[in-house]
Motif scaffolding. Structure first.
Motif, mmCIF file in Angstrom:
data_model
loop_
_atom_site.group_PDB
_atom_site.id
_atom_site.type_symbol
_atom_site.label_atom_id
_atom_site.label_comp_id
_atom_site.label_asym_id
_atom_site.label_seq_id
_atom_site.Cartn_x
_atom_site.Cartn_y
_atom_site.Cartn_z
ATOM 1 N N HIS A 113 -1.392 4.549 4.328
ATOM 2 C CA HIS A 113 -2.630 4.930 3.778
ATOM 3 C C HIS A 113 -3.913 3.992 3.772
ATOM 4 N N THR B 100 3.270 7.399 3.387
ATOM 5 C CA THR B 100 3.818 8.764 3.840
ATOM 6 C C THR B 100 4.799 8.759 4.589
ATOM 7 N N THR C 14 0.766 -1.215 -0.051
ATOM 8 C CA THR C 14 -0.080 0.060 0.129
ATOM 9 C C THR C 14 0.794 1.341 -0.037
ATOM 10 N N PRO C 15 0.493 2.266 -0.585
ATOM 11 C CA PRO C 15 0.931 3.745 -0.314
ATOM 12 C C PRO C 15 1.350 3.953 0.801
ATOM 13 N N ALA D 116 8.692 2.813 -7.384
ATOM 14 C CA ALA D 116 7.693 3.566 -6.893
ATOM 15 C C ALA D 116 7.274 4.890 -7.522
ATOM 16 N N ARG D 117 6.456 5.713 -7.380
ATOM 17 C CA ARG D 117 6.065 7.073 -7.601
ATOM 18 C C ARG D 117 6.372 7.747 -6.010
ATOM 19 N N GLN E 253 4.800 0.976 -7.517
ATOM 20 C CA GLN E 253 4.211 0.653 -9.064
ATOM 21 C C GLN E 253 5.202 0.368 -9.773
ATOM 22 N N THR F 56 4.143 5.665 -3.526
ATOM 23 C CA THR F 56 3.076 4.633 -4.030
ATOM 24 C C THR F 56 3.837 3.546 -5.053
ATOM 25 N N ARG G 34 5.536 11.198 -0.613
ATOM 26 C CA ARG G 34 4.119 10.215 -0.644
ATOM 27 C C ARG G 34 4.677 9.212 -1.543
#
Ligand code: HSE
Length: 302
Positions: A302, A5, A2-3, A78-79, A37, A35, A33
């Motif tokens: 998150h 922070t 999961t994303p 990731a982003r 991917q 994410t 943040r």
């Protein structure tokens, strides 16, 4: 995955005589943040990060790679969105906040192979000194050493009623420039002065002896050499106590100047004084009261 922070705070290093070894954290933040991917994207956001790279040469991404290197694992894609309200090149640990946030984010992406002590050691070795990265990671006031055996530290909760007032000038000063003006060698008298005052300062902070701060914050290792780079610094170091400060110091390598104040006292007169020093020296800047952050770097899923 999961994303998540990661939020790392700004910091003020040295506190006078604790050169490269003592610092505290303040609640201005660099936030990532992350994410997970299939490919890597680095996205600095907001005016404060104008000019920082939108690719893998970004300092935050390089910091994430340091975590992967220490763990001996490839960094997952990731982003990574980056935001920061830590002013750049002002002596408030913006690079330490970016470095710590990046290493902690990299470690999280990897499933946390590194202990907090290993994260600190990676950060301190990268920065060359632990006095910003240790408080950025652990919050509060941190005394830390870095040598070939590792990074060792003691974290203190701030004494009751202690907070800071910072004068953040509108000009930037690079740490490398502010380190280049320092002597390569010091006399034994200067060394004894520095270590005795740094030891007294650490002890005073640990037992809440706010009355000793002004005396203990005397320093001849770096501030006198840097004073020509920071108009008004010498005045503030000499006079701030007459205007309500418990003690004053150049924040890190500057140009921000830090004053300690007692939260039970009104800081209006200290603000008026600091603004008058700026006016006298033709400077503009911001004067801000801040608590000492006690949380350090946090990760939120998150
Ligand atoms: N201790 C460092 C210095 C802090 O004063 O140069 C700046 O990163």
């Amino acid at each position: 995955m999961t994303p998540f922070t990661v939020r790392a705070p700004a910091s003020s290093a040295n506190l006078g005589p604790g050169f490269d070894s003592l610092g505290l954290s303040v609640p201005l933040y660099t936030t990532l943040r992350v994410t997970p991917q299939g490919h890597t994207e680095v996205v600095p956001m907001g005016a404060g990060l104008d000019g920082t790279p939108h690719n893998e040469s970004n300092y935050v991404y390089k910091a994430m790679l340091l975590a992967a290197k220490r763990a001996g694992q490839p960094l997952p894609h990731a982003r990574i969105e980056i935001e920061s309200d830590v002013p750049l090149a002002r002596g408030l640990g913006s690079s330490a906040a970016a470095l710590v946030a990046g290493i902690v984010a990299g470690n999280e992406l990897l499933g946390n192979p590194l202990t907090p002590e290993a994260v600190l050691d990676v950060a301190a070795r990268e920065e060359g000194h632990p006095d910003n990265v240790a408080p950025a990671l652990f919050g509060g006031i941190v005394v830390a050493t870095l040598d070939k055996l590792g990074t060792h530290y003691v974290r203190l909760d701030p004494p009751a009623h202690l907070a800071v007032t910072v004068l953040i000038p509108d000009f930037e000063l690079s740490t490398s420039k502010a380190r280049a003006v320092l002597p390569k060698e010091y006399s034994r008298a200067d060394a004894v002065h520095a270590l005795s005052h740094a030891a007294l300062l650490a002890a005073a902070l640990s037992v809440g002896r706010l009355d000793l701060l002004r005396h203990a914050m005397q320093d001849y290792i770096h501030q006198i050499w840097r004073a020509p780079l920071v108009p008004g610094l010498s005045d503030i170091l000499e006079e701030a106590h007459k205007h309500g400060a418990l003690g004053a110091a150049l924040s890190g390598a500057g140009p921000t100047v830090l004053c300690f104040h007692d939260t039970r006292e009104d800081t209006a007169r200290l603000h008026t004084y600091l603004h008058s020093v700026m006016a006298k020296n033709g400077l503009t800047g911001t004067v801000l009261d801040l608590p000492i952050d006690v949380v350090g770097t946090v990760i939120e899923r998150h």
